[in-house]
Scaffold this motif. Structure first.
Motif, PDB file in Angstrom:
ATOM      1  N   PRO A   1      -2.020   8.226   1.900  1.00 45.00           N
ATOM      2  CA  PRO A   1      -3.356   8.109   2.717  1.00 45.00           C
ATOM      3  C   PRO A   1      -4.609   7.269   2.317  1.00 45.00           C
ATOM      4  O   PRO A   1      -4.519   6.986   0.799  1.00 45.00           O
ATOM      5  N   THR A   2      -5.177   6.801   3.090  1.00 46.28           N
ATOM      6  CA  THR A   2      -6.358   5.746   2.516  1.00 46.28           C
ATOM      7  C   THR A   2      -7.699   5.942   3.269  1.00 46.28           C
ATOM      8  O   THR A   2      -7.514   6.184   4.239  1.00 46.28           O
ATOM      9  N   LEU A   3      -8.655   5.306   2.812  1.00 40.26           N
ATOM     10  CA  LEU A   3     -10.011   5.530   3.540  1.00 40.26           C
ATOM     11  C   LEU A   3     -10.495   3.901   3.951  1.00 40.26           C
ATOM     12  O   LEU A   3     -11.209   3.921   4.649  1.00 40.26           O
ATOM     13  N   HIS A   4      -9.627   2.777   3.718  1.00 45.88           N
ATOM     14  CA  HIS A   4      -9.972   1.500   4.187  1.00 45.88           C
ATOM     15  C   HIS A   4      -8.662   0.901   4.669  1.00 45.88           C
ATOM     16  O   HIS A   4      -7.831   0.827   4.362  1.00 45.88           O
ATOM     17  N   VAL A   5      -8.857   0.026   5.623  1.00 44.89           N
ATOM     18  CA  VAL A   5      -7.649  -0.583   6.566  1.00 44.89           C
ATOM     19  C   VAL A   5      -7.530  -1.840   5.496  1.00 44.89           C
ATOM     20  O   VAL A   5      -8.300  -2.427   5.059  1.00 44.89           O
ATOM     21  N   SER A   6      -6.104  -1.854   5.306  1.00 41.59           N
ATOM     22  CA  SER A   6      -5.484  -3.019   4.570  1.00 41.59           C
ATOM     23  C   SER A   6      -4.278  -3.521   5.427  1.00 41.59           C
ATOM     24  O   SER A   6      -3.825  -2.878   6.334  1.00 41.59           O
ATOM     25  N   PRO A   7      -3.800  -4.544   4.806  1.00 42.43           N
ATOM     26  CA  PRO A   7      -2.491  -4.993   5.748  1.00 42.43           C
ATOM     27  C   PRO A   7      -1.253  -4.117   5.468  1.00 42.43           C
ATOM     28  O   PRO A   7      -0.449  -3.877   6.221  1.00 42.43           O
ATOM     29  N   ALA A   8      -1.459  -3.213   4.495  1.00 38.03           N
ATOM     30  CA  ALA A   8      -0.436  -2.030   4.476  1.00 38.03           C
ATOM     31  C   ALA A   8      -0.579  -0.897   5.475  1.00 38.03           C
ATOM     32  O   ALA A   8       0.088   0.254   5.557  1.00 38.03           O
ATOM     33  N   THR A   9      -1.943  -0.569   6.177  1.00 35.63           N
ATOM     34  CA  THR A   9      -2.484   0.243   7.036  1.00 35.63           C
ATOM     35  C   THR A   9      -1.290   0.362   8.323  1.00 35.63           C
ATOM     36  O   THR A   9      -1.583  -0.743   8.842  1.00 35.63           O
ATOM     37  N   LYS A  10      -0.610   1.086   8.551  1.00 39.42           N
ATOM     38  CA  LYS A  10       0.166   1.425   9.743  1.00 39.42           C
ATOM     39  C   LYS A  10      -0.294   2.516  10.695  1.00 39.42           C
ATOM     40  O   LYS A  10       0.219   2.301  12.025  1.00 39.42           O
ATOM     41  N   ALA A  11      -1.049   3.242  10.418  1.00 40.27           N
ATOM     42  CA  ALA A  11      -1.823   4.288  11.280  1.00 40.27           C
ATOM     43  C   ALA A  11      -2.866   4.793  11.022  1.00 40.27           C
ATOM     44  O   ALA A  11      -3.459   4.585   9.839  1.00 40.27           O
ATOM     45  N   ILE A  12      -3.775   5.460  11.891  1.00 41.47           N
ATOM     46  CA  ILE A  12      -4.906   6.171  11.779  1.00 41.47           C
ATOM     47  C   ILE A  12      -4.890   7.611  12.170  1.00 41.47           C
ATOM     48  O   ILE A  12      -4.256   7.920  13.210  1.00 41.47           O
ATOM     49  N   LEU A  13      -5.174   8.358  11.268  1.00 40.11           N
ATOM     50  CA  LEU A  13      -5.180   9.963  11.635  1.00 40.11           C
ATOM     51  C   LEU A  13      -6.962  10.361  11.606  1.00 40.11           C
ATOM     52  O   LEU A  13      -7.371  10.346  10.627  1.00 40.11           O
ATOM     53  N   LEU A  14      -7.153  10.524  12.976  1.00 41.02           N
ATOM     54  CA  LEU A  14      -8.430  10.999  13.227  1.00 41.02           C
ATOM     55  C   LEU A  14      -8.539  12.596  13.415  1.00 41.02           C
ATOM     56  O   LEU A  14      -7.773  13.025  13.820  1.00 41.02           O
ATOM     57  N   VAL A  15      -9.973  12.918  13.004  1.00 41.84           N
ATOM     58  CA  VAL A  15      -9.966  14.548  13.283  1.00 41.84           C
ATOM     59  C   VAL A  15     -11.089  14.790  14.317  1.00 41.84           C
ATOM     60  O   VAL A  15     -12.371  14.172  14.035  1.00 41.84           O
TER      61      VAL A  15
END
Length: 189
Positions: A64-78
């Motif tokens: 889980p992360t709070l910032h987009v980086s090159p390793a970010t592959k998905a977003i889970l929004l609530v």
């Protein structure tokens, strides 16, 4: 199993997308990440107020992360307490960074954003029944992604024991037996 199939059919009609009934919404997050082959080095963008149980679920397959980086592959929004997120902005961010979008709609069953129901924007949506209806447990995964659905069905088939079927069926009793707290569109079963 017939009751589960009937509920999936009614929910499919409601959402306009295929549905897989689960024991809980967070199972849907795990199944989605596992189906898509997420690794422990892949990141999932999350809001800062995620419950520990959901962070632990994500951590089974990703970070889980709070910032987009090159390793970010998905977003889970609530979509929290019936209040939808600003989905057009979220989808623009997801398209810009080529992110898988998982809508956690557990607390917002039936909510609408600009004329569309929550759970209809992203690649996958998850819902928790006890947060919307008087059920013991239960949830569902809503997606047109055949890879995720096939993986979920295979996973559930491996888990298909007497206990699993009994608990799943018990959680669906309000759907099946016309509970007075159910919305009118679900009382047709």
């Amino acid at each position: 199993r017939n009751n589960i199939t009937r509920v999936e059919s009614i929910l499919r009609e409601y959402f306009g997308k295929p549905v897989v009934v689960l024991n809980a919404a967070r199972t849907g997050v795990y199944l989605t990440l596992a189906a898509k082959g997420f690794k422990r080095t892949d990141e999932v963008l999350v809001p800062p107020y995620m419950p520990k149980c959901m962070l632990d679920t994500i951590a089974e397959c990703a970070v889980p992360t709070l910032h987009v980086s090159p390793a970010t592959k998905a977003i889970l929004l609530v979509h929290q307490y019936g209040y939808p997120q600003h989905m057009y902005e979220v989808m623009a961010l997801a398209n810009k960074h080529n992110l898988l979008v998982i809508e956690d709609s557990a607390s917002s069953f039936g909510s609408v954003y600009k004329g569309r129901i929550v759970g209809s924007f992203g690649d996958v949506a998850i819902f928790t029944f006890p947060k919307a209806f008087q059920t013991i447990l239960g949830g569902c995964l809503v997606t047109e992604d055949t890879e995720v659905r096939d993986f979920a069905h295979a996973y559930l088939k491996k888990q298909d024991t007497f206990v699993w079927r009994s608990i799943s069926t018990l959680s669906l009793l309000p759907f099946v037996y016309d509970a007075p707290t159910m919305p009118p569109w679900l009382r047709r079963i």
